[in-house]
Design a protein around this motif. Sequence first.
Motif, PDB file in Angstrom:
ATOM      1  N   GLN A 171      38.435  34.545  46.075  1.00  0.00           N
ATOM      2  CA  GLN A 171      37.935  35.420  46.857  1.00  0.00           C
ATOM      3  C   GLN A 171      39.082  36.354  47.386  1.00  0.00           C
ATOM      4  OE1 GLN A 171      36.464  33.023  50.309  1.00  0.00           O
ATOM      5  NE2 GLN A 171      34.863  32.152  49.230  1.00  0.00           N
ATOM      6  N   GLU A 172      40.170  35.971  47.493  1.00  0.00           N
ATOM      7  CA  GLU A 172      41.212  36.964  47.541  1.00  0.00           C
ATOM      8  C   GLU A 172      41.347  37.845  46.365  1.00  0.00           C
ATOM      9  OE1 GLU A 172      45.646  37.034  49.744  1.00  0.00           O
ATOM     10  OE2 GLU A 172      44.766  35.152  49.384  1.00  0.00           O
ATOM     11  N   THR A 173      41.148  37.393  45.227  1.00  0.00           N
ATOM     12  CA  THR A 173      41.207  38.275  43.882  1.00  0.00           C
ATOM     13  C   THR A 173      40.344  39.348  43.841  1.00  0.00           C
ATOM     14  OG1 THR A 173      42.180  36.072  42.836  1.00  0.00           O
ATOM     15  CG2 THR A 173      41.143  38.094  41.571  1.00  0.00           C
ATOM     16  N   TYR A 174      39.140  39.183  44.498  1.00  0.00           N
ATOM     17  CA  TYR A 174      38.128  40.083  44.495  1.00  0.00           C
ATOM     18  C   TYR A 174      37.885  41.104  45.899  1.00  0.00           C
ATOM     19  CZ  TYR A 174      36.450  37.184  40.562  1.00  0.00           C
ATOM     20  OH  TYR A 174      36.578  36.319  39.362  1.00  0.00           O
ATOM     21  N   LYS A 175      39.126  41.066  46.567  1.00  0.00           N
ATOM     22  CA  LYS A 175      39.120  41.931  48.032  1.00  0.00           C
ATOM     23  C   LYS A 175      40.035  42.955  47.474  1.00  0.00           C
ATOM     24  CE  LYS A 175      38.862  38.599  51.589  1.00  0.00           C
ATOM     25  NZ  LYS A 175      39.972  37.713  52.753  1.00  0.00           N
ATOM     26  N   PHE A 183      39.607  54.306  43.661  1.00  0.00           N
ATOM     27  CA  PHE A 183      38.924  53.235  43.353  1.00  0.00           C
ATOM     28  C   PHE A 183      39.351  51.915  43.999  1.00  0.00           C
ATOM     29  CE2 PHE A 183      42.585  53.703  40.516  1.00  0.00           C
ATOM     30  CZ  PHE A 183      42.921  52.469  40.369  1.00  0.00           C
ATOM     31  N   LYS A 184      38.463  50.989  43.855  1.00  0.00           N
ATOM     32  CA  LYS A 184      38.750  49.627  44.703  1.00  0.00           C
ATOM     33  C   LYS A 184      39.353  48.822  43.397  1.00  0.00           C
ATOM     34  CE  LYS A 184      35.454  50.080  48.102  1.00  0.00           C
ATOM     35  NZ  LYS A 184      34.376  49.249  48.754  1.00  0.00           N
ATOM     36  N   TYR A 185      40.660  48.029  43.860  1.00  0.00           N
ATOM     37  CA  TYR A 185      41.230  47.206  42.852  1.00  0.00           C
ATOM     38  C   TYR A 185      41.758  46.019  43.789  1.00  0.00           C
ATOM     39  CZ  TYR A 185      43.525  46.329  38.359  1.00  0.00           C
ATOM     40  OH  TYR A 185      43.802  45.682  37.231  1.00  0.00           O
ATOM     41  N   GLY A 186      41.282  44.797  43.011  1.00  0.00           N
ATOM     42  CA  GLY A 186      41.807  43.500  43.601  1.00  0.00           C
ATOM     43  C   GLY A 186      42.840  43.021  42.662  1.00  0.00           C
ATOM     44  N   PHE A 187      43.058  41.653  42.277  1.00  0.00           N
ATOM     45  CA  PHE A 187      43.983  41.463  41.449  1.00  0.00           C
ATOM     46  C   PHE A 187      43.555  41.228  40.127  1.00  0.00           C
ATOM     47  CE2 PHE A 187      45.430  38.448  45.392  1.00  0.00           C
ATOM     48  CZ  PHE A 187      45.927  39.468  46.027  1.00  0.00           C
ATOM     49  N   GLY A 188      43.870  42.436  39.405  1.00  0.00           N
ATOM     50  CA  GLY A 188      43.550  42.304  38.009  1.00  0.00           C
ATOM     51  C   GLY A 188      42.146  42.709  37.693  1.00  0.00           C
ATOM     52  N   LYS A 220      22.499  46.584  41.538  1.00  0.00           N
ATOM     53  CA  LYS A 220      23.144  45.753  40.921  1.00  0.00           C
ATOM     54  C   LYS A 220      23.958  44.747  41.396  1.00  0.00           C
ATOM     55  CE  LYS A 220      22.562  48.697  36.857  1.00  0.00           C
ATOM     56  NZ  LYS A 220      23.224  49.479  35.476  1.00  0.00           N
ATOM     57  N   GLY A 221      24.457  45.116  42.696  1.00  0.00           N
ATOM     58  CA  GLY A 221      24.924  44.170  43.702  1.00  0.00           C
ATOM     59  C   GLY A 221      26.897  44.322  43.247  1.00  0.00           C
ATOM     60  N   GLN A 222      27.612  43.268  43.255  1.00  0.00           N
ATOM     61  CA  GLN A 222      28.820  43.190  43.080  1.00  0.00           C
ATOM     62  C   GLN A 222      29.222  43.201  41.687  1.00  0.00           C
ATOM     63  OE1 GLN A 222      30.989  39.749  44.548  1.00  0.00           O
ATOM     64  NE2 GLN A 222      32.923  40.917  44.808  1.00  0.00           N
ATOM     65  N   ILE A 223      29.938  44.426  41.309  1.00  0.00           N
ATOM     66  CA  ILE A 223      30.367  44.412  39.803  1.00  0.00           C
ATOM     67  C   ILE A 223      31.819  44.235  39.857  1.00  0.00           C
ATOM     68  CG2 ILE A 223      30.288  45.820  37.772  1.00  0.00           C
ATOM     69  CD1 ILE A 223      28.155  47.382  39.129  1.00  0.00           C
ATOM     70  N   ILE A 224      32.249  43.409  39.055  1.00  0.00           N
ATOM     71  CA  ILE A 224      33.785  42.986  38.964  1.00  0.00           C
ATOM     72  C   ILE A 224      34.238  43.245  37.186  1.00  0.00           C
ATOM     73  CG2 ILE A 224      35.670  41.448  38.829  1.00  0.00           C
ATOM     74  CD1 ILE A 224      34.033  40.013  41.265  1.00  0.00           C
ATOM     75  N   TRP A 225      35.002  44.297  37.189  1.00  0.00           N
ATOM     76  CA  TRP A 225      35.075  44.745  35.781  1.00  0.00           C
ATOM     77  C   TRP A 225      36.486  45.280  35.419  1.00  0.00           C
ATOM     78  CZ3 TRP A 225      35.685  50.162  34.548  1.00  0.00           C
ATOM     79  CH2 TRP A 225      35.706  51.048  35.466  1.00  0.00           C
ATOM     80  N   HIS A 226      36.779  45.357  34.097  1.00  0.00           N
ATOM     81  CA  HIS A 226      38.074  46.103  33.597  1.00  0.00           C
ATOM     82  C   HIS A 226      37.627  46.574  32.445  1.00  0.00           C
ATOM     83  CE1 HIS A 226      42.171  47.308  33.573  1.00  0.00           C
ATOM     84  NE2 HIS A 226      42.363  46.595  34.971  1.00  0.00           N
ATOM     85  N   LEU A 274      50.133  43.364  41.710  1.00  0.00           N
ATOM     86  CA  LEU A 274      48.808  42.919  41.202  1.00  0.00           C
ATOM     87  C   LEU A 274      47.601  44.106  41.399  1.00  0.00           C
ATOM     88  CD1 LEU A 274      48.928  39.273  42.324  1.00  0.00           C
ATOM     89  CD2 LEU A 274      48.425  39.998  39.970  1.00  0.00           C
ATOM     90  N   ASN A 275      47.731  44.701  42.558  1.00  0.00           N
ATOM     91  CA  ASN A 275      46.805  45.717  42.847  1.00  0.00           C
ATOM     92  C   ASN A 275      47.063  46.946  43.114  1.00  0.00           C
ATOM     93  OD1 ASN A 275      48.171  46.044  45.300  1.00  0.00           O
ATOM     94  ND2 ASN A 275      46.834  44.678  46.582  1.00  0.00           N
ATOM     95  N   HIS A 276      48.065  47.164  41.984  1.00  0.00           N
ATOM     96  CA  HIS A 276      48.536  48.709  41.655  1.00  0.00           C
ATOM     97  C   HIS A 276      48.852  49.383  43.170  1.00  0.00           C
ATOM     98  CE1 HIS A 276      47.739  48.176  37.601  1.00  0.00           C
ATOM     99  NE2 HIS A 276      46.453  48.139  37.681  1.00  0.00           N
TER     100      HIS A 276
END
Length: 451
Positions: free
Chosen positions: A267-271, A281-286, A295-301, A103-105
Amino acid sequence: MTNTKVNLERLFNDIKERELLNGTVLVAKKGEILYEGAFGDAELSTYRPLTSRSVFNLASVSKPITATAILLLVQEGKLNLDDAVQKWIPNLPYEGITIRHLLNHTSGLPDYLDLFEKYWDKTKIADNDDLLMYLTKYKPERLFVPNERVEYSNTGYILLAIIVERVTNMGFSVFLQENIFKPLNMTCTQAIGVRKENIQIDDYAYGYVYDVYAGKYILADDFEESKMVTYLDGMLGDGGIQSTVRDLYLYERALSAGKLINDKLLQETYKPAVTETETPFKYGFGWILEDDKEKGQIIWHSGGWPGYVTSLRRFINHDIVVIVLRNKEHDFDFDQHILLAIEQAAFDEPYELAEEKPPLERAQAISLDILKRLVGNYALTEHPDLIIHVFLENNRLFIKFPGSMKLELYAKTEKSFFIRGLSIDVDFTTEGSKELVRIVDDAEVRTAERQ
């Protein structure tokens, strides 16, 4: 909100007038769609225009959806994040890898593109079962031991799709349809190889690349460098989902509202993965994870596949979503420039927009004898332990940077080359007895010496 709408309308009117984008866009804030539109053509040969409901190959924007499928099974108690992959795929010839690593490469598995380019019969279309067979047969060397570092692996996400099938006794496409797409009313979305299944999709956006020799756009299927779009069309999990901006927005809303994955698992997905060495780079689950001061927290792909460039960006603190799907190759830096302008407009900030698209570079035909002289291994000046490989395959010149896939070099002159679509120049030169290669990426210049 009204000012933001006006700002976005002004931006996209400029984009349309200057023909700066070939694709579809959706921008939303706090559950309200502020802009949804389409620009350019879905099919160049017929001049069929794109619409806001045009269907695109999502490329790697498929990965968050694959991760969601796995997390649904974890949520139901059918899987554990720290299950050994070999529990579900016993014949996998790599020990010590868990579902979390996939999941997190952090698995260390090599990417499959080179494997299939080397061994696969290009007259056939490969699928996930073929990948598993090739990993078992050829056992390509792993890049590192699990959890040493983060290194992007398409192979890992195909294995995740196979695990979904093993756990549920359902086809991966069917599982997504029944558990994500149908419940969320994503009526224009499916995981499918369009060429493998030989299907026609209504309002489909065909992917075009720039032929650097002919100086025109052609279907990715017809360009030598991008033939993999045909023979790898059956691969699912790392890519292969066909969708629209609106359907992606439905998915994002359900995820943000906790309708798919519960808060604890999200929450675990975004850790970010915690690894032994620092990661680029930081990578979570997908998801790729960023923290921006303003801009705060950015979750992207993002996603890239010949003919397609895709992006789904979520600004969590502001509840802003920006989705852009493109089907016509442009310069990478220019694409990033357009994305930044859209984000700035979504945040009510001033934006800068280029007057016109930069012209794409044309390539020259260079004799094979001259290309052969450039072949060799070059050690980076600042990191002599890191080697850049320059080599020939099928009389074409390639470069491979450490930890990266190979890239074709196109000639401007006998000693000056460019990498298509990436704004990177590669120049071969000499200083006294030293034979050097210089890699120029915008303002950054790296030098390596032939060994």
